[in-house]
Design an enzyme around this catalytic site. Structure first.
Site, short mmCIF file in Angstrom:
data_model
loop_
_atom_site.label_atom_id
_atom_site.label_comp_id
_atom_site.label_asym_id
_atom_site.label_seq_id
_atom_site.Cartn_x
_atom_site.Cartn_y
_atom_site.Cartn_z
N SER A 213 3.87 -2.36 10.23
CA SER A 213 5.33 -2.47 10.37
C SER A 213 5.88 -3.84 9.95
O SER A 213 6.81 -4.36 10.57
CB SER A 213 5.75 -2.12 11.81
N GLU B 188 -6.45 4.94 8.21
CA GLU B 188 -6.14 6.34 7.84
C GLU B 188 -7.34 7.00 7.16
O GLU B 188 -7.50 8.22 7.24
CB GLU B 188 -4.88 6.37 6.97
N ASN C 204 0.88 -1.18 0.00
CA ASN C 204 0.00 0.00 0.00
C ASN C 204 0.91 1.23 0.00
O ASN C 204 1.53 1.53 1.01
CB ASN C 204 -0.88 -0.04 1.26
N HIS D 218 -9.37 1.42 5.44
CA HIS D 218 -8.07 1.62 6.10
C HIS D 218 -8.24 2.62 7.25
O HIS D 218 -9.00 3.58 7.13
CB HIS D 218 -7.05 2.13 5.09
N GLY E 70 3.18 2.09 10.79
CA GLY E 70 4.21 3.11 10.61
C GLY E 70 4.98 3.43 11.88
O GLY E 70 5.69 4.43 11.95
N GLU F 47 -5.06 -4.71 10.85
CA GLU F 47 -3.98 -3.75 11.01
C GLU F 47 -4.18 -2.96 12.30
O GLU F 47 -4.92 -1.96 12.31
CB GLU F 47 -3.97 -2.75 9.84
N LYS G 44 0.18 4.25 -0.14
CA LYS G 44 -0.42 5.43 0.51
C LYS G 44 -0.19 6.67 -0.37
O LYS G 44 -0.18 6.54 -1.58
CB LYS G 44 0.13 5.57 1.92
#
Ligand code: 13P
Length: 255
Positions: free
Chosen positions: A212, A97, A12, A95, A172, A166, A14
């Site tokens: 990660s 985010e 991904n 997701h 991250g 996730e 992003k």
């Protein structure tokens, strides 16, 4: 080997990547041809989907989002059929985010899933708890509630579905969940999928882990029970590190 048994490794990207990154996509694609037991895909930003699709001989190409309705007066949005027209075969939905930065609700994500299915796309549906929720001992309950509210009702759709667990606190941050925690959450998700679609259909749905994932931890994570692949952010931005994860996947027993 049936599709659901191949480890599925998805990058991904992003909000990263200009045309200068096409050489990385090409390198990933060429190298993926040596690891046919692993299904490899990348989701670049919308602006690169078509170009990556044209380069790709082996890997799948997907999008990171789509709008929940058909074409029309929605400035700046991209519909699922436009995503499919650009060459994408799948879309990542839900997701964290998007849920956090754009306030996407489970109900909205459910509508996006319907649009994506209608457009013929495969779907990677993301779920995951915050650190506070895990700390409060409510991680499983939270993730299962997220999924219950978003999963499509029709079992035909299950064939085109993957779920990505996730944990928000692992994205991250360099922190990964322990393999025990991953195994427990994936087992709980599998239980829900079995209940909703029946075990036979559920068996076709891969459950990926994201947060990660790197070449150094990929093999251990991907060898964990019920982990059918990985959704990779930062480490998918260079062919070298992404391919390290693909190699890790190729060394697991399932591959
Ligand atoms: P990182 O691999 O950068 O932690 O990102 C994970 C992720 O959010 C993939 O969708």
């Amino acid at each position: 080997m049936p599709m659901a048994e191949r480890p599925y490794i998805v990058g991904n990207w992003k909000m990263n990547g200009t045309r200068a990154m096409l050489s990385e996509a090409r390198a990933i694609d060429r190298a993926a041809q040596r690891y046919m037991k692993v299904e490899v895909a990348i989701a670049p930003p919308f602006t690169l989907i078509h170009a990556v699709h044209r380069e790709a001989e082996q890997i799948g190409v997907g999008a990171q989002n789509c709008f929940h309705g058909p074409e029309g007066a929605h400035t700046g949005d991209i519909s699922a059929s436009m995503v499919a027209d650009s060459g994408a075969k799948f879309v990542i939905l839900g997701h964290s985010e998007r849920r956090i930065d754009h306030g996407e609700s489970a109900e909205l994500i459910n509508r996006k899933i319907d649009s994506a299915l209608e457009a013929g796309l495969r779907i990677i549906l993301c779920c995951g708890e915050s650190f506070e929720t895990r700390d409060a001992g409510r991680a499983e309950e939270f993730v299962l509630d997220q999924l219950r509210a978003s999963l499509p009702d029709i079992s035909d759709a299950a064939e085109r579905l993957s779920v990505a667990y996730e944990p928000v606190w692992a994205i991250g941050t360099g922190r990964t969940a322990t393999t025990d925690d991953i195994a427990a959450m994936h087992a709980a998700i599998r239980g829900l999928l079995d209940e909703k679609y029946g075990p036979e259909t559920s068996a076709n749905i891969r459950i990926l882990y994201g947060g990660s994932v790197k070449p150094e931890n990929a093999r251990e994570i991907l060898s964990t029970p019920e982990v059918g692949g990985a959704l990779v952010g930062g480490a998918s931005l260079s062919a070298e590190s992404f391919l390290g994860i693909v190699v890790g996947a190729s060394e697991t027993e399932d591959a």
